[in-house]
Design a protein around this motif. Sequence first.
Motif, short mmCIF file in Angstrom:
data_model
loop_
_atom_site.label_atom_id
_atom_site.label_comp_id
_atom_site.label_asym_id
_atom_site.label_seq_id
_atom_site.Cartn_x
_atom_site.Cartn_y
_atom_site.Cartn_z
N GLU A 73 0.81 -1.22 0.00
CA GLU A 73 0.00 0.00 0.00
C GLU A 73 0.85 1.27 0.00
OE1 GLU A 73 -2.51 0.34 3.43
OE2 GLU A 73 -0.85 0.19 4.82
N ILE A 74 2.11 1.15 0.34
CA ILE A 74 2.98 2.33 0.42
C ILE A 74 4.11 2.18 -0.59
CG2 ILE A 74 4.56 3.62 1.89
CD1 ILE A 74 2.82 2.91 4.24
N PRO A 75 4.30 3.18 -1.46
CA PRO A 75 5.42 3.11 -2.40
C PRO A 75 6.75 3.36 -1.68
CG PRO A 75 4.19 5.16 -2.69
CD PRO A 75 3.46 4.34 -1.67
N ASN A 76 7.81 2.83 -2.26
CA ASN A 76 9.19 3.03 -1.77
C ASN A 76 9.36 2.62 -0.31
OD1 ASN A 76 9.95 4.23 -4.30
ND2 ASN A 76 8.83 6.03 -3.64
N ALA A 77 8.68 1.57 0.08
CA ALA A 77 8.78 1.04 1.45
C ALA A 77 9.50 -0.30 1.41
CB ALA A 77 7.40 0.88 2.07
N ASP A 78 10.00 -0.74 2.55
CA ASP A 78 10.66 -2.04 2.64
C ASP A 78 9.64 -3.16 2.75
OD1 ASP A 78 13.22 -0.95 2.57
OD2 ASP A 78 13.39 -0.85 4.75
N VAL A 79 9.80 -4.16 1.91
CA VAL A 79 9.00 -5.39 1.99
C VAL A 79 9.95 -6.48 2.46
CG1 VAL A 79 7.66 -7.10 0.72
CG2 VAL A 79 7.45 -4.66 0.15
N ILE A 80 9.65 -7.06 3.61
CA ILE A 80 10.48 -8.13 4.16
C ILE A 80 9.82 -9.45 3.79
CG2 ILE A 80 11.57 -9.08 6.22
CD1 ILE A 80 10.96 -6.30 7.54
N ILE A 81 10.58 -10.33 3.14
CA ILE A 81 10.08 -11.64 2.73
C ILE A 81 10.75 -12.68 3.62
CG2 ILE A 81 9.80 -13.26 0.81
CD1 ILE A 81 10.47 -10.74 -1.00
N TYR A 82 9.95 -13.42 4.37
CA TYR A 82 10.46 -14.43 5.29
C TYR A 82 10.32 -15.81 4.66
CZ TYR A 82 10.19 -10.80 8.86
OH TYR A 82 10.34 -9.64 9.58
N PHE A 83 11.36 -16.62 4.80
CA PHE A 83 11.38 -18.01 4.33
C PHE A 83 11.65 -18.90 5.54
CE2 PHE A 83 12.65 -15.44 0.78
CZ PHE A 83 12.18 -16.08 -0.36
N GLN A 84 10.74 -19.82 5.83
CA GLN A 84 10.97 -20.77 6.91
C GLN A 84 10.97 -22.17 6.34
OE1 GLN A 84 8.29 -20.58 10.23
NE2 GLN A 84 9.49 -22.02 11.43
N ARG A 85 12.09 -22.87 6.52
CA ARG A 85 12.22 -24.24 6.03
C ARG A 85 11.50 -25.20 6.97
NH1 ARG A 85 17.81 -22.67 5.61
NH2 ARG A 85 18.17 -24.03 7.38
N GLU A 86 11.19 -26.39 6.47
CA GLU A 86 10.50 -27.38 7.29
C GLU A 86 11.31 -27.79 8.51
OE1 GLU A 86 9.73 -30.81 4.85
OE2 GLU A 86 11.77 -30.84 4.10
N ASP A 87 12.63 -27.65 8.46
CA ASP A 87 13.46 -27.98 9.62
C ASP A 87 13.52 -26.84 10.63
OD1 ASP A 87 15.15 -26.07 8.51
OD2 ASP A 87 16.81 -27.44 8.15
N GLY B 25 14.61 -23.72 10.01
CA GLY B 25 15.53 -22.66 9.61
C GLY B 25 14.78 -21.48 9.01
N LEU B 26 15.18 -20.28 9.40
CA LEU B 26 14.49 -19.07 8.96
C LEU B 26 15.49 -18.09 8.37
CD1 LEU B 26 11.77 -17.39 9.04
CD2 LEU B 26 12.59 -16.50 11.22
N PHE B 27 15.15 -17.51 7.22
CA PHE B 27 15.94 -16.42 6.68
C PHE B 27 14.99 -15.43 6.02
CE2 PHE B 27 15.77 -19.64 3.39
CZ PHE B 27 15.58 -18.94 2.21
N SER B 28 15.48 -14.23 5.80
CA SER B 28 14.62 -13.20 5.21
C SER B 28 15.41 -12.36 4.22
CB SER B 28 14.02 -12.30 6.28
OG SER B 28 15.04 -11.60 6.97
N GLN B 29 14.68 -11.71 3.33
CA GLN B 29 15.26 -10.80 2.34
C GLN B 29 14.40 -9.54 2.33
OE1 GLN B 29 18.11 -11.36 0.59
NE2 GLN B 29 18.28 -13.29 1.70
N ILE B 30 15.04 -8.41 2.05
CA ILE B 30 14.31 -7.14 2.00
C ILE B 30 14.40 -6.57 0.59
CG2 ILE B 30 14.20 -4.77 2.87
CD1 ILE B 30 15.42 -5.79 5.48
N VAL B 31 13.23 -6.19 0.06
CA VAL B 31 13.17 -5.50 -1.24
C VAL B 31 12.38 -4.21 -1.05
CG1 VAL B 31 13.35 -7.62 -2.61
CG2 VAL B 31 11.10 -6.77 -1.98
#
Length: 140
Positions: free
Chosen positions: A64-78, A80-86
Amino acid sequence: MQNKLELRIRNYELWIVLFSVIFCSLFIILSAFADSEILSPPIINFYNKQVSNNEIFYISGAAEIPNADVIIYFQREDGGLFSQIVKSDEYGRWSYYHPQFLNKGSYIIWTQLKADSLSSPPSPQIKIQVEATAVQIGSV
C-alpha cells in the motif's frame, strides 16, 4: 437564601464546564489513536508453488505504500528461517528473485511491510515445495 441558590447554580455550572473539558479532551485523544496509521501487509500476487532445486524462485506482489521495505520471510520445514528485503516501487509493486537455488524441501513464506518506524502485521502464509530434479553430487 438567594445567595445560596446562586452559589449552587454556579457550582453546577463549574462542574458542567469541567466535565465538558474532560470529555472533549478524552474525545480528542481517542480520535488521535483511532486515526493512527496501521499498515496493511504486502499482498503476494505471484509465486512458484512448485519449483525444482535447479530453478530460481520468484515472488511478487503489491504494497500500500510506495518506496517502502518489503520483508520476505522463508521458513524451512526444519525450522531454519531467513529473510530478504526488497523495496516497493513508486506504485507499490515489488518483486524478488532468490539469487541461488533453494534446497529441496517445504517452505513457508510470508511478508511484512516496514515504512519509517511503522511495521505491518505479517501477511497470510504461503507454502511452496522444492523438489529434487536429479541425484546431486554428494547426496544419497
